[in-house]
Scaffold this active site. Sequence first.
Site, PDB file in Angstrom:
ATOM      1  N   CYS A 112     103.349  37.868 -37.876  1.00  0.00           N
ATOM      2  CA  CYS A 112     103.504  36.414 -37.791  1.00  0.00           C
ATOM      3  C   CYS A 112     102.240  35.814 -37.183  1.00  0.00           C
ATOM      4  O   CYS A 112     101.852  36.169 -36.077  1.00  0.00           O
ATOM      5  CB  CYS A 112     104.714  36.091 -36.917  1.00  0.00           C
ATOM      6  SG  CYS A 112     104.811  34.367 -36.413  1.00  0.00           S
ATOM      7  N   CYS A 116     102.871  28.008 -38.343  1.00  0.00           N
ATOM      8  CA  CYS A 116     103.622  27.229 -39.346  1.00  0.00           C
ATOM      9  C   CYS A 116     104.650  26.298 -38.721  1.00  0.00           C
ATOM     10  O   CYS A 116     104.993  25.279 -39.327  1.00  0.00           O
ATOM     11  CB  CYS A 116     104.315  28.172 -40.323  1.00  0.00           C
ATOM     12  SG  CYS A 116     103.322  29.579 -40.787  1.00  0.00           S
ATOM     13  N   THR A 203     107.593  30.711 -30.871  1.00  0.00           N
ATOM     14  CA  THR A 203     106.500  31.416 -31.546  1.00  0.00           C
ATOM     15  C   THR A 203     105.142  30.838 -31.160  1.00  0.00           C
ATOM     16  O   THR A 203     104.928  29.626 -31.272  1.00  0.00           O
ATOM     17  CB  THR A 203     106.694  31.288 -33.070  1.00  0.00           C
ATOM     18  OG1 THR A 203     107.868  32.005 -33.422  1.00  0.00           O
ATOM     19  CG2 THR A 203     105.510  31.851 -33.840  1.00  0.00           C
ATOM     20  N   GLU A 268     106.373  35.511 -28.942  1.00  0.00           N
ATOM     21  CA  GLU A 268     107.470  34.599 -28.625  1.00  0.00           C
ATOM     22  C   GLU A 268     107.606  34.536 -27.110  1.00  0.00           C
ATOM     23  O   GLU A 268     107.406  35.544 -26.431  1.00  0.00           O
ATOM     24  CB  GLU A 268     108.816  35.056 -29.211  1.00  0.00           C
ATOM     25  CG  GLU A 268     108.848  35.189 -30.722  1.00  0.00           C
ATOM     26  CD  GLU A 268     108.277  36.506 -31.205  1.00  0.00           C
ATOM     27  OE1 GLU A 268     108.375  37.507 -30.460  1.00  0.00           O
ATOM     28  OE2 GLU A 268     107.704  36.543 -32.312  1.00  0.00           O
ATOM     29  N   HIS A 303     110.380  24.605 -43.229  1.00  0.00           N
ATOM     30  CA  HIS A 303     110.147  25.880 -42.549  1.00  0.00           C
ATOM     31  C   HIS A 303     110.785  27.059 -43.293  1.00  0.00           C
ATOM     32  O   HIS A 303     110.262  28.172 -43.272  1.00  0.00           O
ATOM     33  CB  HIS A 303     110.671  25.795 -41.115  1.00  0.00           C
ATOM     34  CG  HIS A 303     110.047  26.796 -40.199  1.00  0.00           C
ATOM     35  ND1 HIS A 303     108.698  27.096 -40.227  1.00  0.00           N
ATOM     36  CD2 HIS A 303     110.580  27.597 -39.239  1.00  0.00           C
ATOM     37  CE1 HIS A 303     108.447  28.017 -39.324  1.00  0.00           C
ATOM     38  NE2 HIS A 303     109.565  28.354 -38.712  1.00  0.00           N
ATOM     39  N   TYR A 307     108.711  30.759 -45.027  1.00  0.00           N
ATOM     40  CA  TYR A 307     108.940  32.195 -44.849  1.00  0.00           C
ATOM     41  C   TYR A 307     108.420  33.047 -46.005  1.00  0.00           C
ATOM     42  O   TYR A 307     108.601  34.267 -45.999  1.00  0.00           O
ATOM     43  CB  TYR A 307     110.422  32.461 -44.534  1.00  0.00           C
ATOM     44  CG  TYR A 307     110.637  32.392 -43.033  1.00  0.00           C
ATOM     45  CD1 TYR A 307     110.449  31.200 -42.347  1.00  0.00           C
ATOM     46  CD2 TYR A 307     110.963  33.521 -42.297  1.00  0.00           C
ATOM     47  CE1 TYR A 307     110.590  31.135 -40.976  1.00  0.00           C
ATOM     48  CE2 TYR A 307     111.113  33.456 -40.919  1.00  0.00           C
ATOM     49  CZ  TYR A 307     110.923  32.267 -40.269  1.00  0.00           C
ATOM     50  OH  TYR A 307     111.048  32.215 -38.898  1.00  0.00           O
ATOM     51  N   CYS A 309     105.609  33.647 -45.892  1.00  0.00           N
ATOM     52  CA  CYS A 309     104.698  34.464 -45.066  1.00  0.00           C
ATOM     53  C   CYS A 309     105.094  35.936 -45.137  1.00  0.00           C
ATOM     54  O   CYS A 309     104.242  36.827 -45.113  1.00  0.00           O
ATOM     55  CB  CYS A 309     104.720  33.985 -43.625  1.00  0.00           C
ATOM     56  SG  CYS A 309     106.308  34.235 -42.795  1.00  0.00           S
ATOM     57  N   GLU A 457     112.900  38.247 -36.936  1.00  0.00           N
ATOM     58  CA  GLU A 457     112.493  36.858 -37.169  1.00  0.00           C
ATOM     59  C   GLU A 457     112.915  36.413 -38.568  1.00  0.00           C
ATOM     60  O   GLU A 457     113.309  35.261 -38.778  1.00  0.00           O
ATOM     61  CB  GLU A 457     110.977  36.729 -37.014  1.00  0.00           C
ATOM     62  CG  GLU A 457     110.489  35.296 -37.088  1.00  0.00           C
ATOM     63  CD  GLU A 457     109.018  35.184 -36.718  1.00  0.00           C
ATOM     64  OE1 GLU A 457     108.218  35.945 -37.269  1.00  0.00           O
ATOM     65  OE2 GLU A 457     108.689  34.328 -35.873  1.00  0.00           O
TER      66      GLU A 457
HETATM   67  C1  LIG Z   1     111.115  35.897 -33.653  1.00  0.00           C
HETATM   68  C2  LIG Z   1     111.658  34.507 -33.588  1.00  0.00           C
HETATM   69  C3  LIG Z   1     110.785  33.428 -33.563  1.00  0.00           C
HETATM   70  C4  LIG Z   1     111.260  32.133 -33.451  1.00  0.00           C
HETATM   71  N1  LIG Z   1     110.371  31.091 -33.356  1.00  0.00           N
HETATM   72  C5  LIG Z   1     110.833  29.844 -33.070  1.00  0.00           C
HETATM   73  C6  LIG Z   1     109.928  28.771 -32.824  1.00  0.00           C
HETATM   74  O1  LIG Z   1     108.719  28.924 -32.880  1.00  0.00           O
HETATM   75  N2  LIG Z   1     110.427  27.562 -32.518  1.00  0.00           N
HETATM   76  C7  LIG Z   1     111.759  27.329 -32.448  1.00  0.00           C
HETATM   77  O2  LIG Z   1     112.143  26.215 -32.156  1.00  0.00           O
HETATM   78  N3  LIG Z   1     112.642  28.328 -32.670  1.00  0.00           N
HETATM   79  C8  LIG Z   1     112.214  29.574 -32.986  1.00  0.00           C
HETATM   80  N4  LIG Z   1     113.107  30.587 -33.214  1.00  0.00           N
HETATM   81  C9  LIG Z   1     114.515  30.312 -33.028  1.00  0.00           C
HETATM   82  C10 LIG Z   1     115.426  30.378 -34.232  1.00  0.00           C
HETATM   83  O3  LIG Z   1     115.417  29.175 -34.948  1.00  0.00           O
HETATM   84  C11 LIG Z   1     116.808  30.753 -33.695  1.00  0.00           C
HETATM   85  O4  LIG Z   1     116.744  32.121 -33.342  1.00  0.00           O
HETATM   86  C12 LIG Z   1     117.941  30.507 -34.634  1.00  0.00           C
HETATM   87  O5  LIG Z   1     118.114  29.134 -34.846  1.00  0.00           O
HETATM   88  C13 LIG Z   1     119.235  31.126 -34.112  1.00  0.00           C
HETATM   89  O6  LIG Z   1     119.500  30.701 -32.804  1.00  0.00           O
HETATM   90  P1  LIG Z   1     119.780  31.784 -31.663  1.00  0.00           P
HETATM   91  O7  LIG Z   1     118.742  32.807 -31.735  1.00  0.00           O
HETATM   92  O8  LIG Z   1     119.976  31.035 -30.408  1.00  0.00           O
HETATM   93  O9  LIG Z   1     121.108  32.508 -32.110  1.00  0.00           O
HETATM   94  P2  LIG Z   1     122.597  32.172 -31.720  1.00  0.00           P
HETATM   95  O10 LIG Z   1     122.797  30.691 -31.712  1.00  0.00           O
HETATM   96  O11 LIG Z   1     122.963  32.885 -30.496  1.00  0.00           O
HETATM   97  O12 LIG Z   1     123.351  32.760 -32.982  1.00  0.00           O
HETATM   98  C14 LIG Z   1     123.906  34.069 -33.026  1.00  0.00           C
HETATM   99  C15 LIG Z   1     124.997  34.094 -34.087  1.00  0.00           C
HETATM  100  O13 LIG Z   1     126.014  33.152 -33.739  1.00  0.00           O
HETATM  101  C16 LIG Z   1     126.245  32.233 -34.804  1.00  0.00           C
HETATM  102  N5  LIG Z   1     126.486  30.901 -34.217  1.00  0.00           N
HETATM  103  C17 LIG Z   1     125.743  30.261 -33.275  1.00  0.00           C
HETATM  104  N6  LIG Z   1     126.271  29.063 -32.984  1.00  0.00           N
HETATM  105  C18 LIG Z   1     127.363  28.931 -33.745  1.00  0.00           C
HETATM  106  C19 LIG Z   1     128.338  27.901 -33.901  1.00  0.00           C
HETATM  107  N7  LIG Z   1     128.286  26.759 -33.189  1.00  0.00           N
HETATM  108  N8  LIG Z   1     129.328  28.100 -34.793  1.00  0.00           N
HETATM  109  C20 LIG Z   1     129.392  29.243 -35.518  1.00  0.00           C
HETATM  110  N9  LIG Z   1     128.501  30.256 -35.407  1.00  0.00           N
HETATM  111  C21 LIG Z   1     127.508  30.104 -34.537  1.00  0.00           C
HETATM  112  C22 LIG Z   1     124.958  32.257 -35.633  1.00  0.00           C
HETATM  113  O14 LIG Z   1     125.192  31.897 -36.985  1.00  0.00           O
HETATM  114  C23 LIG Z   1     124.522  33.707 -35.478  1.00  0.00           C
HETATM  115  O15 LIG Z   1     125.178  34.508 -36.420  1.00  0.00           O
HETATM  116  C24 LIG Z   1     112.652  31.900 -33.389  1.00  0.00           C
HETATM  117  C25 LIG Z   1     113.528  32.975 -33.452  1.00  0.00           C
HETATM  118  C26 LIG Z   1     113.053  34.266 -33.537  1.00  0.00           C
HETATM  119  C27 LIG Z   1     114.034  35.405 -33.553  1.00  0.00           C
HETATM  120  S1  SF4 Z   2     106.499  30.930 -41.164  1.00  0.00           S
HETATM  121 FE1  SF4 Z   2     106.142  33.106 -40.852  1.00  0.00          FE
HETATM  122  S2  SF4 Z   2     104.066  33.387 -40.068  1.00  0.00           S
HETATM  123 FE2  SF4 Z   2     104.605  31.216 -39.948  1.00  0.00          FE
HETATM  124  S3  SF4 Z   2     105.293  30.971 -37.853  1.00  0.00           S
HETATM  125 FE3  SF4 Z   2     107.138  31.344 -39.074  1.00  0.00          FE
HETATM  126  S4  SF4 Z   2     107.460  33.578 -39.123  1.00  0.00           S
HETATM  127 FE4  SF4 Z   2     105.390  33.168 -38.298  1.00  0.00          FE
END
Ligand SMILES: Cc1cc2nc3c(=O)[nH]c(=O)nc-3n(C[C@H](O)[C@H](O)[C@H](O)COP(=O)(O)OP(=O)(O)OC[C@H]3O[C@@H](n4cnc5c(N)ncnc54)[C@H](O)[C@@H]3O)c2cc1C
Ligand code: SF4
Length: 518
Positions: A112, A116, A203, A268, A303, A307, A309, A457
Amino acid sequence: MATPFKTVKRGQATAPIRTGDEYIASLRGRKLKVYLFGELVPEPVDHPVIRPSVNAVAETYDLAARNPELGSALSPYTGERVNRFLHVAASAEDLVMQNKMQRRLGQITGTCFQRCVGMDAINSLHSVTFEIDQAHGTPYHMRFLEFVARMQRSGYVIGGAMTDVKGDRAKAPHEQADPDLFVHVTRRTDEGIYIRGAKAHQTGCINSHWLIVMPTLRLGPEDRDYAIVGALPVDAPGITYIYGRQSCDTRSMEGDIDAGNKRFSGQEAMIVFEDAFIPWKNVFMDGEHEFASMLVERFTCYHRRSYVCKTGVGDVLIGAAATVADYNGVEKVSHIRDKLVEMTHLNETIYGTGVASSYQAVPMSSGVYLADDMLANVCKHHVTKLPYEIGRLAQDLAGGLMVTLPSEKELDHPEVGAIIRKYLKGRAEIDTEDRMRILRLIENMTLGRNAVGYLTESMHGAGSPQAQRIQIARQMQIETKKRMAKGLAGIASEPPEEPSCEGVQYLDRVFRAVDGRD
Ligand SMILES: Cc1cc2nc3c(=O)[nH]c(=O)nc-3n(C[C@H](O)[C@H](O)[C@H](O)COP(=O)(O)OP(=O)(O)OC[C@H]3O[C@@H](n4cnc5c(N)ncnc54)[C@H](O)[C@@H]3O)c2cc1C
Ligand code: SF4
C-alpha cells in the site's frame, strides 16, 4: 474542453515537492508525537519499522517525475502540472488514469503506497461542499478550493481520516458511553474549532503533511457536533499517533532476505485528537449532519474502485509464484500453468470492474466526475475475496518451504551455510539464495507485513464486505429486472422503464452515452 472549475486566486508561490528524496527530507524534524513499541519515536523517517512505508510514498513522487502522463495532471487551480494524487477529476479519463497509476504503484512497491485516501477525500469533498453551500449558503466550497490549491502548490501528501474507533457499533455517536469514541467538536471560537476523539487504522498518516478529518457514518440531528470535516497539519498541537503493529514487522529491523520486501511496506496508526485546533478557513462542514452520509457514500465510491491498487500487488505475487515454480523446475507443468492463469483471471476481474467504474463516471453539479457507485462496490467486493484466493494459489506453488525456511543468518553461517546452499537448492543452475528470496517475498505478501495491505486491508479498508453488499442491494433495481422477465415470459405487468440519460439509477448510467458528452 472548457473547465467547469472556478479559478482560484494564486497565493504565495512555493516550490512544490517533486521527488522522493525531497519528500523524505520534508518529513524530517517535525517533532510528531509517535508511539511505537511503548516508546516515543525521535524521528519516524529513520525508524527501521517505519522507513519502508516512507519509501513507498516516496515512489508516488518518483513515478510522477519519471512518467508525468501517468503520475501527474494539469491543475485548473494552479495552471501547473501537479501530482495526480492531488488532482480533482475533471473527466472520466482522469479517474481512469488514477486507476492506472494505482496499478503501476502496486507493481513498483508490492504494498500500500498510502496516498489514495487523501485523493479520494478531495474528490468527494469537491461536490459535497458545493452541495452544502447550495442548500445552506455556507462558504465551504471556495474554502475547500483554496485549500486544494495550497496543497497542490506545495505538493503535499494528504491523509484521509474517516474511520472512528466507534465503540458500541449498535449505537450512534451521541449514544456512546464515552462521547470521544467518535471525533467531535468540543469548542467553537471566532478563530475556528477544537476537535476531540480518535481515528483508527489511519493509512500513511505519519507519512502525510496534512490530514482531512471526516465523519464515518450517517448522522442525525443529535450528532451535529460529530458532523465535522476539516483539515489540519499532521504536526498540529494536540495530536498523538500510536503506530499499528504489522505481522512480522520486526523483520524490517533484521537483515535483508528475511524481510521479504526490505524496501517497502504500508503504514497504519491510530490518531488521537485532544482538543486539536482547526481554523475556520480549513473547516469544510460543521454541523450539516444530513450531508454526512452523502460524503461517506461519495468517498467510498471513489475509494472502493481505488482498490485496483491490489491488482498491481497481485501482478507481483503472480510473478513471484511463477518464479518459484521456475526455480523448482515445474513452471511448464500443466496444473502450474493453469493456476497462474487462474490467478491472472482473478486479478484482472478486480481491475476490470474498478476501471469500468471510472469509465462510467458522471459529472456532478460542482464539475467533478464521480465514479460509478455500483461498479466501485463490485470492485471492492471482489477485493474482499479474490486476493485471498490468489494468495492461496501462490502458497500452493511456493511449497511448504515458504514457512519452514531457516533464517538468512544460517545461510551466512560458516558451518551450516554450505548445508543450506546444498539442500535447499531447486534447479541446479539457480542460486539457493535467490530461491530463498522469492519464497520470503511470497511469505511477506501472504503472511507477513505486506499481507496487511494485500489481504486484511482488502477485506476491511474502504468498508467491510457487508458495506458493499448494502450499496449493491440499494442499486440492483430488482423491480425493473422482474418487469423485464415478466414481459418476456408473457406475464401481464408494467413494461420496464426506458433508461434515461438524465437518470441517477445504475442502469441509466449503463446506457448513458460514453464520456458524458451526449
Ligand atoms: C489496513 C487498513 C487500512 C485502513 N486505512 C484507513 C484510512 O486510511 N482511513 C480511514 O478512515 N479508515 C481506514 N481503514 C478503516 C476501514 O475503513 C475500516 O476498517 C472499516 O470501515 C471497518 O471498520 P472496523 O475496522 O472498525 O470494523 P468493525 O466496525 O469492528 O467491523 C467488524 C465486523 O462487524 C460488522 N459490523 C460493524 N458495525 C456493524 C453494525 N452497526 N451492524 C452490523 N454489522 C456491523 C462489520 O460488517 C464487520 O463484519 C483502514 C482499515 C484497514 C484494515
Ligand atoms: S487504495 Fe490501495 S494503495 Fe491506495 S491507500 Fe488504499 S489500500 Fe493503499
